[in-house]
Design a protein around this motif. Structure first.
Motif, mmCIF file in Angstrom:
data_model
loop_
_atom_site.group_PDB
_atom_site.id
_atom_site.type_symbol
_atom_site.label_atom_id
_atom_site.label_comp_id
_atom_site.label_asym_id
_atom_site.label_seq_id
_atom_site.Cartn_x
_atom_site.Cartn_y
_atom_site.Cartn_z
ATOM 1 N N LEU A 257 -4.525 -5.864 1.772
ATOM 2 C CA LEU A 257 -3.991 -6.816 0.791
ATOM 3 C C LEU A 257 -4.795 -8.120 0.814
ATOM 4 O O LEU A 257 -5.095 -8.695 -0.235
ATOM 5 C CB LEU A 257 -2.519 -7.093 1.071
ATOM 6 C CG LEU A 257 -1.571 -5.914 0.802
ATOM 7 C CD1 LEU A 257 -0.169 -6.232 1.297
ATOM 8 C CD2 LEU A 257 -1.552 -5.558 -0.676
ATOM 9 N N PHE B 115 0.265 5.632 -6.915
ATOM 10 C CA PHE B 115 1.268 4.569 -7.071
ATOM 11 C C PHE B 115 2.050 4.698 -8.378
ATOM 12 O O PHE B 115 3.185 4.229 -8.470
ATOM 13 C CB PHE B 115 0.622 3.186 -6.966
ATOM 14 C CG PHE B 115 -0.522 2.936 -7.910
ATOM 15 C CD1 PHE B 115 -0.310 2.677 -9.249
ATOM 16 C CD2 PHE B 115 -1.830 2.960 -7.442
ATOM 17 C CE1 PHE B 115 -1.368 2.441 -10.119
ATOM 18 C CE2 PHE B 115 -2.901 2.720 -8.298
ATOM 19 C CZ PHE B 115 -2.672 2.459 -9.645
ATOM 20 N N ARG C 177 -2.054 -0.050 5.500
ATOM 21 C CA ARG C 177 -2.474 -1.438 5.297
ATOM 22 C C ARG C 177 -3.966 -1.653 5.590
ATOM 23 O O ARG C 177 -4.508 -2.708 5.241
ATOM 24 C CB ARG C 177 -1.626 -2.383 6.145
ATOM 25 C CG ARG C 177 -0.142 -2.345 5.771
ATOM 26 C CD ARG C 177 0.621 -3.480 6.434
ATOM 27 N NE ARG C 177 0.267 -4.767 5.856
ATOM 28 C CZ ARG C 177 0.853 -5.280 4.774
ATOM 29 N NH1 ARG C 177 1.804 -4.610 4.143
ATOM 30 N NH2 ARG C 177 0.489 -6.472 4.322
ATOM 31 N N SER D 65 2.204 4.083 -0.838
ATOM 32 C CA SER D 65 3.260 4.499 0.078
ATOM 33 C C SER D 65 4.548 3.770 -0.266
ATOM 34 O O SER D 65 4.529 2.554 -0.481
ATOM 35 C CB SER D 65 2.854 4.183 1.525
ATOM 36 O OG SER D 65 3.971 4.247 2.389
ATOM 37 N N PRO E 127 -1.331 -0.141 0.628
ATOM 38 C CA PRO E 127 0.129 -0.215 0.542
ATOM 39 C C PRO E 127 0.710 0.214 -0.801
ATOM 40 O O PRO E 127 1.887 0.561 -0.884
ATOM 41 C CB PRO E 127 0.407 -1.708 0.808
ATOM 42 C CG PRO E 127 -0.717 -2.126 1.707
ATOM 43 C CD PRO E 127 -1.916 -1.373 1.191
ATOM 44 N N MET E 128 -0.114 0.241 -1.861
ATOM 45 C CA MET E 128 0.371 0.697 -3.158
ATOM 46 C C MET E 128 0.695 2.181 -3.160
ATOM 47 O O MET E 128 1.417 2.668 -4.037
ATOM 48 C CB MET E 128 -0.694 0.450 -4.238
ATOM 49 C CG MET E 128 -1.015 -0.997 -4.508
ATOM 50 S SD MET E 128 -2.243 -1.137 -5.823
ATOM 51 C CE MET E 128 -1.338 -0.447 -7.200
ATOM 52 N N GLN F 58 4.966 0.954 1.882
ATOM 53 C CA GLN F 58 3.817 0.057 1.855
ATOM 54 C C GLN F 58 3.026 0.119 3.158
ATOM 55 O O GLN F 58 2.623 -0.894 3.739
ATOM 56 C CB GLN F 58 4.252 -1.381 1.542
ATOM 57 C CG GLN F 58 4.879 -1.500 0.163
ATOM 58 C CD GLN F 58 5.079 -2.934 -0.299
ATOM 59 O OE1 GLN F 58 4.521 -3.865 0.261
ATOM 60 N NE2 GLN F 58 5.875 -3.108 -1.349
ATOM 61 N N VAL G 176 7.021 -0.662 -5.163
ATOM 62 C CA VAL G 176 5.575 -0.875 -5.348
ATOM 63 C C VAL G 176 5.267 -1.475 -6.718
ATOM 64 O O VAL G 176 4.108 -1.727 -7.031
ATOM 65 C CB VAL G 176 4.783 0.444 -5.175
ATOM 66 C CG1 VAL G 176 4.965 1.012 -3.779
ATOM 67 C CG2 VAL G 176 5.171 1.461 -6.242
ATOM 68 N N LEU H 153 3.081 -4.639 -6.838
ATOM 69 C CA LEU H 153 1.684 -4.396 -6.472
ATOM 70 C C LEU H 153 0.927 -3.744 -7.627
ATOM 71 O O LEU H 153 -0.241 -4.056 -7.882
ATOM 72 C CB LEU H 153 1.615 -3.506 -5.223
ATOM 73 C CG LEU H 153 2.082 -4.128 -3.901
ATOM 74 C CD1 LEU H 153 2.076 -3.088 -2.798
ATOM 75 C CD2 LEU H 153 1.208 -5.310 -3.524
#
Length: 481
Positions: free
Chosen positions: A424, A214, A450, A444, A441-442, A447, A101, A104
């Protein structure tokens, strides 16, 4: 002169007359949701009634859901609860995951530094909400008094006056610490890193909440650790049944959790679950790294208990900081690593060597003189109201089927949109309109999430914030077209 309350059964009680006048101001929009209502004494003077009658009027308003009392802050116009359901608890894979991550996270922080961008992606309070003037005045005073020691290394475990104040505060949350059990750190992030380094080796598996912060995932990635996601309920926190199943089948080196107002869900783990979590890990001699960075920002009347309070074997490694609640730029945090004290203290020397001396001393003085508690009362009331207000705006602007958390503390919201919305892509579209958000997604290692985003409510309400939420809602709706 105050009037005597009426006793004629056929007439409207005087307190109700007063309450109905205030109710009309609310209904007509003169007093708006989240706005502070006049004090009891002021209402008594304005309407020429006794203080007792004013109290009865506010009880009448509170019973009808028009106002709400906030401890030591007064009465506020109640913000209507958003007509939204909470997000579903995700089913997470039982497989161990490599973490990726970092890119991201870098993208999010780079966007936050752009001029004119409305920062709704980072969980950072706006500077105008912080006691800057008072803190800077204390910092200058401390610098004059500290002399040479103010520019010298404050070697681990860090300044004693701050460690003593931390130990005092922890007592309010059901745990006992001695100053000599605390090590100061450069924010909570360093504390988490030190704890992970003390109890893992590259390739170790760490159980984490899902979704999770994250920053935790980036720490695992940088240390070459692997993650196993534990489903997390938006109100009650980590699913302990799921964790128990994982512990039976996987070799887990540590568990990292945020029992009090998790990030990004804002979940508050019940005390019975905290006790069970500590016990089930202790049975296997697995350390619990407890992140309590949002613990002071409760929306209710009481500060929640710490999991550390149930620790009998020294396996709970408690981390926190003053970055979310007081001064992000001071970078002052602390860790109480239990039986791993010596390892963490040694690792601190190879990490940042020492924590900045003057910010430590300034925060210690702010705590000791009562300034912190005074500031927190207002901050908690603000965040409680602002979180509800942002959630209400999301309810009005986002696509049908959107779900949003209802946190009991902190200042972040987790928004789950219909499956066809791509977080995203939404981040790119929002940034083009000078709005920064944190895509799901940041949060997990795989990712996932979503169709989810995290929004910060640490930004004061303004026409620009209101417009930004409307823009985000409109952009999300286009994904469904």
């Amino acid at each position: 002169m105050s009037r005597t309350p009426r006793t004629d059964a056929t007439s409207t009680p005087l307190y109700q007359e007063v309450a109905e006048k205030i109710a009309r101001l609310i209904e007509e929009g003169v007093l708006r949701p989240g706005e502070r209502v006049s004090s009891l004494r002021r209402v008594s003077e304005q309407h020429g009634v006794s203080l007792t009658t004013a109290i009865q009027a506010f009880i009448w308003l509170e019973d009808r859901g028009l106002v709400e009392a906030r401890p030591k802050s007064g009465f506020f116009v109640r913000v209507p609860r958003p007509v939204l359901k909470e997000p579903m608890m995700a089913r997470t894979p039982r497989a161990v995951s490599e973490v990726t991550v970092g890119a991201l996270q870098s993208r999010l922080f780079e966007a936050a530094m752009l001029p004119r961008v409305l920062a709704l992606g980072g969980a950072v309070p706006s500077p105008e909400l912080l006691p800057m003037v008072k803190l800077n005045r204390i910092l200058a005073s401390v610098a004059r008094r500290a002399g040479k020691s103010g520019v010298s290394y404050d070697m681990p475990p860090g300044t004693e006056v701050l460690r003593r104040e931390v130990a005092k505060r922890v007592m309010n949350s059901g745990a006992m610490l001695l100053p000599q059990e605390v090590i100061t750190t450069c924010g909570a992030t360093e504390g988490l890193m030190l704890c992970l380094r003390a109890v893992t080796v590259p390739g170790s598996v760490v159980a984490v909440e899902s979704p999770t912060y994250f920053g935790v995932l980036h720490a695992l990635e940088s240390l070459k650790l692997r993650a196993i996601e534990i489903p997390t309920h938006p109100r009650d926190g980590m699913d302990l049944e799921a964790l128990a199943r994982v512990l039976k089948t996987r070799q887990v080196a540590a568990c990292l959790a945020v029992p009090n107002f998790s990030n990004p869900l804002g979940a508050l783990m019940p005390d019975a679950n905290k006790e069970r979590l500590v016990r089930m890990l202790a049975e296997r001699d697995i350390p619990l790294i407890e992140d309590d960075v949002f613990g002071e920002l409760h929306h209710g009347p009481h500060r929640p208990r710490l999991a550390k309070g149930y620790d009998e074997k020294g396996l709970v490694m408690l981390c926190s900081s003053f970055s979310k609640s007081l001064a992000p730029g001071y970078r002052v945090g602390w860790v109480a690593p239990g039986r791993y004290y010596e390892q963490v203290k040694t690792l601190k020397l190879t990490s940042t060597l020492a924590t900045a001396t003057l910010p430590e001393l300034a925060i210690a003085e702010f705590l000791a003189t009562g300034g912190y508690d005074h500031y927190l009362r207002g901050a908690r009331a603000f965040y409680a109201g602002n979180v509800q207000r942002v959630a209400q705006a999301v309810a009005a602007a986002f696509p049908e089927g959107t779900r949003v958390t209802q946190p009991q503390g902190g200042f972040v919201l987790w928004v789950e949109m219909p499956p066809r919305v791509d977080a995203l892509r939404l981040q790119d579209e929002a940034l083009a309109r000078e709005i920064n958000i944190a895509p799901g997604p940041m949060f997990s290692p795989n990712q996932g999430y979503r169709n989810c985003i995290r929004l910060s409510c640490g930004v004061p309400w303004s026409p620009r914030l209101q417009e930004a939420l409307q823009i985000l809602g409109s952009l999300a709706k286009r994904h469904l077209a």
